[in-house]
Design a protein around this motif. Structure first.
Motif, short mmCIF file in Angstrom:
data_model
loop_
_atom_site.label_atom_id
_atom_site.label_comp_id
_atom_site.label_asym_id
_atom_site.label_seq_id
_atom_site.Cartn_x
_atom_site.Cartn_y
_atom_site.Cartn_z
N SER A 137 32.16 47.58 37.93
CA SER A 137 33.30 46.84 37.89
C SER A 137 34.14 46.52 38.82
O SER A 137 34.91 47.82 38.53
CB SER A 137 33.46 45.95 36.92
N PHE A 138 34.85 45.86 39.29
CA PHE A 138 36.04 45.36 40.19
C PHE A 138 37.30 46.02 38.89
O PHE A 138 37.94 47.41 38.99
CB PHE A 138 36.29 44.37 40.49
N GLU A 139 37.60 45.47 37.70
CA GLU A 139 38.59 45.76 36.82
C GLU A 139 38.79 47.26 36.70
O GLU A 139 39.42 47.26 36.36
CB GLU A 139 38.06 44.40 35.77
N LEU A 140 37.71 48.27 36.24
CA LEU A 140 36.93 49.20 35.30
C LEU A 140 37.37 50.20 36.86
O LEU A 140 38.08 51.49 35.94
CB LEU A 140 35.98 49.70 35.31
N ALA A 141 36.89 50.18 38.52
CA ALA A 141 37.62 50.83 39.22
C ALA A 141 38.85 50.93 39.26
O ALA A 141 39.17 52.12 39.42
CB ALA A 141 36.64 50.55 40.35
N ALA A 167 34.99 49.01 48.97
CA ALA A 167 34.77 48.51 48.25
C ALA A 167 34.94 48.15 47.24
O ALA A 167 34.55 46.87 46.59
CB ALA A 167 34.17 50.03 47.46
N MET A 168 36.44 48.13 46.65
CA MET A 168 36.93 47.67 46.09
C MET A 168 37.18 45.77 46.33
O MET A 168 36.94 44.40 45.60
CB MET A 168 39.00 48.06 45.57
N GLU A 169 37.94 45.91 47.76
CA GLU A 169 37.51 44.82 48.70
C GLU A 169 36.34 44.06 48.35
O GLU A 169 36.47 42.56 48.62
CB GLU A 169 38.56 45.02 49.79
#
Ligand code: SAM
Ligand code: FES
Length: 329
Positions: free
Chosen positions: A228-232, A253-255
């Protein structure tokens, strides 16, 4: 910060963590964002990492290897766009021996003075040394995960011990050393992510890249849920709190998971962006994961786009090479 404290931050809702990481970023590395021009010079890889789109078992990849002339051309264009650092990344492609790479580095470096970062995987101590002597400044090699069992499952015929040794060899050769992890690998726990962060500190890393794992359809992990974006973002923010003066990229990868991912990351602890300067169809062919951003864009467009975004959040684009300035912490 001990492991339990890291775990509770990773389990928190994140709002306060992101704010604290942003403040620490501002205090230690300031408002400048360092841009690194990324050249993806070969998607040929002898490794078979289960998550990676360019793994050797994936027969659906159109493989390419840039010629020396193409690499030099892209490097020159990156300099013309104003980049002060070049990141040369590839799969583990045996064609590019240390001699060949050293020759390319020597052609780029003395005339331009640009900082050079390598991201080419595992090599021998002598090869790391030769490339450093040729003029490379930094080296990126993600540990991916410090969970020994998970590392073994994800990386056939590779070992966590060897990976760690490579990072220490890179350090001994005199590079600024970058590492990082994937977030959301199947079976990965919050505790194991906390261990990853503690490893970054133990190594004394100068740069840390954190990315969510994004499943690729042509890999054995096609049906895995992905990270998940949030956990990263939380792993990245905690890393900023623990290593306040290092360089941390807002990763592509976040984007891919969030249309504003890089800006959100820049406001949650990150201070680096690595726009792609590879041209044409090569961008599409370097498919580590699906949905990679900017595959149809030009280097000129990416440069303008990212600079505009950085200014829109009140930050500036650095004019320097962006070496780590160690603080007394
Ligand atoms: N071969 C070099 C190495 O091993 O360091 C550099 C290239 S490697 C493809 C670059 C990074 O891509 C890896 O460190 C990995 O974390 C990331 N990556 C690969 N597959 C991915 C995926 N499915 N989702 C997100 N990141 C991925
Ligand atoms: Fe190439 Fe993982 S398959 S680095």
């Amino acid at each position: 910060m001990n492991k339990q404290e890291i775990i509770s931050l990773l389990k928190s809702d994140g709002a306060e963590l992101f704010k604290a990481a942003d403040e620490v970023r501002k205090k230690y590395v300031g408002d400048e964002v360092h841009l690194r021009g990324l050249i993806e010079f070969s998607n040929i890889c002898k490794r078979d990492c289960l998550y990676c789109g360019i793994r050797s078992s994936n027969k659906n990849v159109e493989r390419y290897r840039l010629s020396k002339e193409e690499i030099l051309d892209f490097a020159q264009k990156a300099i013309d766009y104003g980049y002060k650092t070049l990141v040369m990344q590839s799969g583990e492609d045996g064609y590019f021996t240390a001699e060949i790479l050293a020759d390319i580095i020597k052609k780029i470096k003395p005339s331009t003075g640009i900082a050079i970062t390598l991201s080419i995987g595992e090599r021998s101590p002598d090869e790391y040394k030769m490339l450093k002597d040729a003029g490379a400044d930094r080296f990126l090699l993600r540990i991916e995960t410090t969970d020994e069992e998970l590392y073994k499952q994800m990386h056939p015929h590779m070992s966590l011990e060897k990976r760690k040794q490579c990072l220490y060899d890179i350090k001994s050769a005199g590079y600024e050393v970058g590492t990082g992890c994937l977030v959301g690998l199947p079976g990965q726990t919050i505790e194991s992510l906390a261990n990853d962060i503690l490893f970054f500190k133990e190594l004394g890393a100068d740069m840390i890249g954190i990315g969510p794992f994004i499943p690729h359809k042509d890999t054995p992990l096609a049906d895995a849920p992905g990270g998940s974006f949030e956990l990263a973002l939380k792993v990245m923010a905690v890393t900023r709190l623990i290593l306040p003066d290092i360089n941390i990229p807002a990763t592509t990868a976040m984007e891919t998971l969030n249309p504003n991912g890089r800006l959100i990351a820049l406001q949650s602890g990150a201070n680096v962006v690595m726009p792609n300067v590879t041209e044409g169809d090569y961008r599409r062919k370097y498919e580590l994961y699906p949905g990679k951003i900017c595959i149809n864009d030009t280097p000129a467009k990416c440069r303008g786009c990212i600079s505009g975004k950085i200014h829109s959040i009140g930050r500036t684009v650095s004019e320097g090479k962006g070496f780590r300035r160690k603080a007394n912490v």
